[in-house]
Design a protein around this motif. Structure first.
Motif, mmCIF file in Angstrom:
data_model
loop_
_atom_site.group_PDB
_atom_site.id
_atom_site.type_symbol
_atom_site.label_atom_id
_atom_site.label_comp_id
_atom_site.label_asym_id
_atom_site.label_seq_id
_atom_site.Cartn_x
_atom_site.Cartn_y
_atom_site.Cartn_z
ATOM 1 N N ARG A 54 12.704 -38.001 -31.537
ATOM 2 C CA ARG A 54 13.430 -36.803 -31.117
ATOM 3 C C ARG A 54 13.787 -36.002 -32.363
ATOM 4 O O ARG A 54 14.100 -36.572 -33.409
ATOM 5 C CB ARG A 54 14.712 -37.179 -30.373
ATOM 6 N N ILE A 55 13.749 -34.694 -32.234
ATOM 7 C CA ILE A 55 14.083 -33.836 -33.366
ATOM 8 C C ILE A 55 15.564 -33.985 -33.700
ATOM 9 O O ILE A 55 16.404 -34.138 -32.812
ATOM 10 C CB ILE A 55 13.694 -32.371 -33.081
ATOM 11 N N LYS A 56 15.876 -33.993 -34.978
ATOM 12 C CA LYS A 56 17.260 -34.131 -35.424
ATOM 13 C C LYS A 56 18.066 -32.890 -35.049
ATOM 14 O O LYS A 56 17.546 -31.775 -35.013
ATOM 15 C CB LYS A 56 17.311 -34.333 -36.940
ATOM 16 N N GLN A 57 19.342 -33.094 -34.800
ATOM 17 C CA GLN A 57 20.237 -32.018 -34.363
ATOM 18 C C GLN A 57 20.229 -30.829 -35.316
ATOM 19 O O GLN A 57 20.317 -29.690 -34.890
ATOM 20 C CB GLN A 57 21.662 -32.560 -34.183
ATOM 21 N N GLU A 58 20.098 -31.086 -36.601
ATOM 22 C CA GLU A 58 20.141 -30.004 -37.595
ATOM 23 C C GLU A 58 19.011 -28.988 -37.396
ATOM 24 O O GLU A 58 19.133 -27.840 -37.818
ATOM 25 C CB GLU A 58 20.105 -30.568 -39.008
ATOM 26 N N SER A 61 18.831 -26.273 -33.026
ATOM 27 C CA SER A 61 19.199 -24.885 -32.698
ATOM 28 C C SER A 61 18.185 -23.884 -33.241
ATOM 29 O O SER A 61 17.928 -22.854 -32.616
ATOM 30 C CB SER A 61 20.606 -24.559 -33.195
ATOM 31 N N ILE A 62 17.588 -24.199 -34.385
ATOM 32 C CA ILE A 62 16.566 -23.311 -34.951
ATOM 33 C C ILE A 62 15.355 -23.258 -34.019
ATOM 34 O O ILE A 62 14.867 -22.183 -33.674
ATOM 35 C CB ILE A 62 16.124 -23.791 -36.355
ATOM 36 N N VAL A 67 12.004 -20.962 -29.537
ATOM 37 C CA VAL A 67 11.443 -21.168 -28.196
ATOM 38 C C VAL A 67 11.887 -20.028 -27.280
ATOM 39 O O VAL A 67 11.084 -19.440 -26.552
ATOM 40 C CB VAL A 67 11.866 -22.535 -27.611
ATOM 41 N N GLY A 68 13.166 -19.680 -27.312
ATOM 42 C CA GLY A 68 13.684 -18.602 -26.474
ATOM 43 C C GLY A 68 13.000 -17.274 -26.752
ATOM 44 O O GLY A 68 12.602 -16.554 -25.818
ATOM 45 N N LYS A 69 12.832 -16.933 -28.021
ATOM 46 C CA LYS A 69 12.169 -15.682 -28.391
ATOM 47 C C LYS A 69 10.705 -15.686 -27.937
ATOM 48 O O LYS A 69 10.179 -14.675 -27.479
ATOM 49 C CB LYS A 69 12.252 -15.453 -29.899
ATOM 50 N N THR A 70 10.059 -16.831 -28.063
ATOM 51 C CA THR A 70 8.658 -16.929 -27.656
ATOM 52 C C THR A 70 8.526 -16.835 -26.140
ATOM 53 O O THR A 70 7.608 -16.182 -25.625
ATOM 54 C CB THR A 70 8.030 -18.236 -28.184
ATOM 55 N N LEU A 71 9.434 -17.460 -25.409
ATOM 56 C CA LEU A 71 9.431 -17.344 -23.944
ATOM 57 C C LEU A 71 9.610 -15.892 -23.512
ATOM 58 O O LEU A 71 8.917 -15.407 -22.611
ATOM 59 C CB LEU A 71 10.548 -18.186 -23.329
ATOM 60 N N ASN A 72 10.530 -15.195 -24.152
ATOM 61 C CA ASN A 72 10.735 -13.781 -23.816
ATOM 62 C C ASN A 72 9.478 -12.967 -24.070
ATOM 63 O O ASN A 72 9.096 -12.120 -23.258
ATOM 64 C CB ASN A 72 11.910 -13.206 -24.607
ATOM 65 N N LYS A 73 8.802 -13.238 -25.177
ATOM 66 C CA LYS A 73 7.560 -12.535 -25.498
ATOM 67 C C LYS A 73 6.485 -12.851 -24.449
ATOM 68 O O LYS A 73 5.757 -11.973 -23.992
ATOM 69 C CB LYS A 73 7.068 -12.945 -26.894
ATOM 70 N N TYR A 74 6.415 -14.111 -24.056
ATOM 71 C CA TYR A 74 5.451 -14.537 -23.030
ATOM 72 C C TYR A 74 5.714 -13.799 -21.718
ATOM 73 O O TYR A 74 4.807 -13.245 -21.108
ATOM 74 C CB TYR A 74 5.559 -16.053 -22.828
ATOM 75 N N PHE A 75 6.960 -13.801 -21.281
ATOM 76 C CA PHE A 75 7.308 -13.125 -20.031
ATOM 77 C C PHE A 75 6.994 -11.630 -20.107
ATOM 78 O O PHE A 75 6.507 -11.047 -19.139
ATOM 79 C CB PHE A 75 8.779 -13.344 -19.682
ATOM 80 N N GLU A 76 7.262 -11.002 -21.243
ATOM 81 C CA GLU A 76 6.957 -9.575 -21.412
ATOM 82 C C GLU A 76 5.458 -9.327 -21.306
ATOM 83 O O GLU A 76 5.027 -8.343 -20.702
ATOM 84 C CB GLU A 76 7.476 -9.075 -22.758
ATOM 85 N N ASN A 77 4.643 -10.205 -21.889
ATOM 86 C CA ASN A 77 3.177 -10.041 -21.846
ATOM 87 C C ASN A 77 2.648 -9.990 -20.424
ATOM 88 O O ASN A 77 1.665 -9.302 -20.142
ATOM 89 C CB ASN A 77 2.478 -11.181 -22.589
ATOM 90 N N PHE A 78 3.271 -10.755 -19.530
ATOM 91 C CA PHE A 78 2.792 -10.844 -18.158
ATOM 92 C C PHE A 78 3.693 -10.117 -17.164
ATOM 93 O O PHE A 78 3.484 -10.199 -15.961
ATOM 94 C CB PHE A 78 2.659 -12.318 -17.734
ATOM 95 N N ASN A 79 4.689 -9.422 -17.689
ATOM 96 C CA ASN A 79 5.649 -8.721 -16.836
ATOM 97 C C ASN A 79 6.254 -9.690 -15.814
ATOM 98 O O ASN A 79 6.261 -9.437 -14.617
ATOM 99 C CB ASN A 79 4.996 -7.518 -16.154
ATOM 100 N N LEU A 80 6.718 -10.832 -16.320
ATOM 101 C CA LEU A 80 7.272 -11.897 -15.486
ATOM 102 C C LEU A 80 8.739 -12.135 -15.818
ATOM 103 O O LEU A 80 9.259 -11.637 -16.805
ATOM 104 C CB LEU A 80 6.506 -13.205 -15.733
ATOM 105 N N SER A 81 9.353 -12.948 -14.993
ATOM 106 C CA SER A 81 10.714 -13.422 -15.247
ATOM 107 C C SER A 81 10.761 -14.906 -14.896
ATOM 108 O O SER A 81 9.818 -15.451 -14.335
ATOM 109 C CB SER A 81 11.714 -12.650 -14.395
ATOM 110 N N ALA A 82 11.886 -15.536 -15.194
ATOM 111 C CA ALA A 82 12.041 -16.952 -14.853
ATOM 112 C C ALA A 82 11.866 -17.166 -13.355
ATOM 113 O O ALA A 82 11.316 -18.178 -12.924
ATOM 114 C CB ALA A 82 13.404 -17.455 -15.312
#
Length: 125
Positions: A54-58, A61-62, A67-82
């Motif tokens: 498992r990735i260390k806590q330190e 958050s990075i 991951v969040g920024k990449t998910l947003n970019k992915y959703f924008e590419n396909f005009n999708l939402s969660a």
């Protein structure tokens, strides 16, 4: 669209220096990856054979922010939402680092189960 049309590659999501720091700081923490079957009790040896940690806590958050920024970019590419994925709320299950040695293997599979539904998956390679 085919399901394969939704598989997208985003380059340089994590910078190489960060990746090296993450890998180096976990070098001595790997153990055999035991994957449970649907019953949640028995181990499935057909999906993959590798080490994991498992990735260390330190670093958590990075990676979470990236991951969040990449998910947003992915959703924008396909005009999708969660909601397009049938999810009103995404839960982050944390991050594993997998290490494959000579003789280890990976069999194509989806980490989705009734106990832990997976609607979206992301890999950093």
């Amino acid at each position: 669209m085919q399901l394969s049309d939704y598989i997208v590659t985003f380059k340089n999501v994590l910078n190489p220096k960060l990746c090296k720091n993450i890998i180096d700081s976990h070098a001595n923490n790997f153990k055999q990856a035991d994957l449970l079957n649907e019953d949640g009790k028995t181990i499935n040896t057909d999906i993959r054979k590798c080490l994991h940690t498992r990735i260390k806590q330190e670093f958590n958050s990075i990676v979470f922010t990236k991951v969040g920024k990449t998910l947003n970019k992915y959703f924008e590419n396909f005009n999708l939402s969660a909601k397009s994925f049938g999810a009103n709320d995404f839960n982050d299950c944390g991050y594993n680092i997998l290490k494959y040695n000579k003789g280890d293997f990976y069999s194509q599979h989806t980490d989705d189960s009734a106990r832990y539904p997976r609607r979206f998956s992301m890999s950093f390679i």
